[in-house]
Scaffold this motif. Structure first.
Motif, PDB file in Angstrom:
ATOM      1  N   GLU A  41      53.807   4.892  24.544  1.00 43.87           N
ATOM      2  CA  GLU A  41      52.546   4.522  23.897  1.00 43.87           C
ATOM      3  C   GLU A  41      52.538   5.126  22.504  1.00 43.87           C
ATOM      4  O   GLU A  41      52.675   6.340  22.336  1.00 43.87           O
ATOM      5  N   HIS A  43      50.819   5.872  18.766  1.00 42.15           N
ATOM      6  CA  HIS A  43      49.507   6.036  18.128  1.00 42.15           C
ATOM      7  C   HIS A  43      49.678   6.844  16.842  1.00 42.15           C
ATOM      8  O   HIS A  43      50.708   7.484  16.618  1.00 42.15           O
ATOM      9  N   ARG A  52      42.940   5.357  21.144  1.00 38.36           N
ATOM     10  CA  ARG A  52      43.925   5.108  22.193  1.00 38.36           C
ATOM     11  C   ARG A  52      43.268   4.274  23.281  1.00 38.36           C
ATOM     12  O   ARG A  52      42.192   4.613  23.770  1.00 38.36           O
ATOM     13  N   PHE A  56      45.390   1.267  28.845  1.00 42.13           N
ATOM     14  CA  PHE A  56      46.819   1.512  29.034  1.00 42.13           C
ATOM     15  C   PHE A  56      47.091   2.396  30.249  1.00 42.13           C
ATOM     16  O   PHE A  56      48.231   2.513  30.689  1.00 42.13           O
ATOM     17  N   ARG A  64      54.731   7.732  31.285  1.00 39.12           N
ATOM     18  CA  ARG A  64      54.167   7.307  29.991  1.00 39.12           C
ATOM     19  C   ARG A  64      54.271   8.464  29.000  1.00 39.12           C
ATOM     20  O   ARG A  64      53.797   9.573  29.268  1.00 39.12           O
ATOM     21  N   LEU A  66      53.554   9.675  24.994  1.00 38.48           N
ATOM     22  CA  LEU A  66      52.772   9.363  23.801  1.00 38.48           C
ATOM     23  C   LEU A  66      53.587   9.734  22.565  1.00 38.48           C
ATOM     24  O   LEU A  66      54.003  10.878  22.395  1.00 38.48           O
ATOM     25  N   TYR A  97      49.961  11.683  30.574  1.00 37.31           N
ATOM     26  CA  TYR A  97      51.197  11.556  29.810  1.00 37.31           C
ATOM     27  C   TYR A  97      52.245  12.548  30.297  1.00 37.31           C
ATOM     28  O   TYR A  97      51.936  13.702  30.596  1.00 37.31           O
ATOM     29  N   VAL A 139      53.942   0.177  23.677  1.00 34.21           N
ATOM     30  CA  VAL A 139      52.572  -0.320  23.604  1.00 34.21           C
ATOM     31  C   VAL A 139      51.800   0.523  22.580  1.00 34.21           C
ATOM     32  O   VAL A 139      52.220   1.604  22.196  1.00 34.21           O
ATOM     33  N   GLY A 140      50.645   0.006  22.171  1.00 33.44           N
ATOM     34  CA  GLY A 140      49.796   0.751  21.244  1.00 33.44           C
ATOM     35  C   GLY A 140      48.835  -0.169  20.526  1.00 33.44           C
ATOM     36  O   GLY A 140      48.813  -1.378  20.736  1.00 33.44           O
ATOM     37  N   LYS A 146      54.568   0.626  15.848  1.00 33.25           N
ATOM     38  CA  LYS A 146      55.393   0.328  17.033  1.00 33.25           C
ATOM     39  C   LYS A 146      56.726  -0.310  16.632  1.00 33.25           C
ATOM     40  O   LYS A 146      57.796   0.143  17.056  1.00 33.25           O
TER      41      LYS A 146
END
Length: 326
Positions: A41, A43, A52, A56, A64, A66, A97, A139-140, A146
């Motif tokens: 993810e 950000h 955020r 998700f 996951r 970050l 996370y 993702v994000g 990304k």
């Protein structure tokens, strides 16, 4: 000069930007999740607690991680956010996370090399022994870097040229991109996905900060209105480097005066020498987004953080968000 204590928001319309490709993109993420071994993810490190997407968390059946990008544009205190983020938990009690990694802008930076070991550490040893390749889902939100991250990983790990489209405007990637190979031995592939906004942002301050950093299309909110919020924010945080950059006499709280100075300094003039306020607003925003007005970090107190990041009894907010993607 007395500065504004509050900002006059334009209205609720700035909190909504959720075109159809985002809903389709999230459904595609869910569909492709079963093919992937971990979720990255992405950000913006300047706003680690704002924007955020709480939905998700529905991708959390896989590890996951970050990835906080653009750390070179953030104040060094942004690193303090890591411990807080690693203390976030899902409603089922599971940690949200596996880890947090900070990376800078640009194709070649040393922090990119930290990502792969973190991914490997997050995976079960049995899985690593069984698989002859790995696949990652990226993702994000829009415009947090990304696709740039994918290109950087590809350049650092396999010395290959970029293959994911990038741009300064949100919404460049509109569909899930097929397998992109970033590592040869072992083979590692990533799926790049469209940026997905929160369908409704209830906090106007958060919405305007997201707009200021370019996660929404400027024209939807209004370039001059975003520029005015940026000026309000810079003054509130006592970030006055714009005074010297635009040849002002002192800090100013009047956006028209500031934009007129920006226009003169940048040569953004109309016929007759009149300032082009729209071009000046775009230049002011671009300077901030590229770090020319100082390193920025929005630190929130616990009371200001979105409650969706922490367990709640009925999970009603998250359920409302989830239903918006159906």
């Amino acid at each position: 000069m007395a500065m504004r204590a509050m900002f006059a928001h334009a209205g609720k319309e700035v909190t909504h930007w959720f075109p159809g490709h985002m809903a389709a993109g999230f459904r595609a993420m869910q569909k492709n999740l079963r093919r992937c071994d971990a979720v990255l993810e992405v950000h913006d490190a300047r706003i680690p607690f704002v924007g955020r997407n709480p939905n998700f968390k529905y991708l959390c059946e896989k590890p996951r991680i970050l990835i906080l990008t653009k750390v070179d544009l953030a104040h060094p205190s942004c690193h303090q956010s890591k411990d807080i983020i690693l203390n976030e938990h899902l409603p089922n009690g599971k940690r949200a996370y596996s880890d947090v990694v900070f990376v800078a802008s640009g194709k070649y930076n040393q922090n990119i090399k930290k990502i792969l070991p973190v991914i490997i550490d997050s995976l079960e040893q049995d899985l690593l022994q069984q698989r002859n390749h790995l696949r990652l889902l990226i993702v994000g939100m829009p415009n947090v870097g990304k696709s740039s991250l994918v290109n950087s990983m590809r350049a650092v790990y396999s010395n290959k040229r970029k293959c994911a489209r990038t741009g300064d405007r949100p919404g460049v990637t509109r569909t899930v991109q097929p397998d992109i190979k970033i590592h040869d031995n072992p083979p590692i592939y990533v799926l790049d996905t469209p940026g997905v906004m929160i369908p409704n942002i209830s906090n106007l301050e958060h919405a305007m900060m997201l707009a200021t950093l370019g996660t929404m299309r400027d024209e939807l909110v209004g370039e001059e209105h975003i520029a005015d919020y940026l000026l309000y924010t810079l003054n509130r945080l006592e970030m006055f480097s714009y005074v010297e950059r635009y040849k002002l006499d002192e800090p100013c709280d009047d956006i028209q005066n500031v934009l007129q100075s920006v226009a003169k300094c940048r040569g953004a003039l109309l016929k007759g020498g009149h300032p082009d306020i729209l071009r000046a607003a775009n230049s002011f925003l671009a300077d901030f987004r590229h770090g020319h007005l100082g390193k920025f970090y929005l630190n929130l107190s616990a009371s200001q953080m979105p409650t969706s990041y922490f367990p709640n009894k009925d999970n009603s907010y998250s359920q409302t968000i989830h239903e918006s993607y159906q």
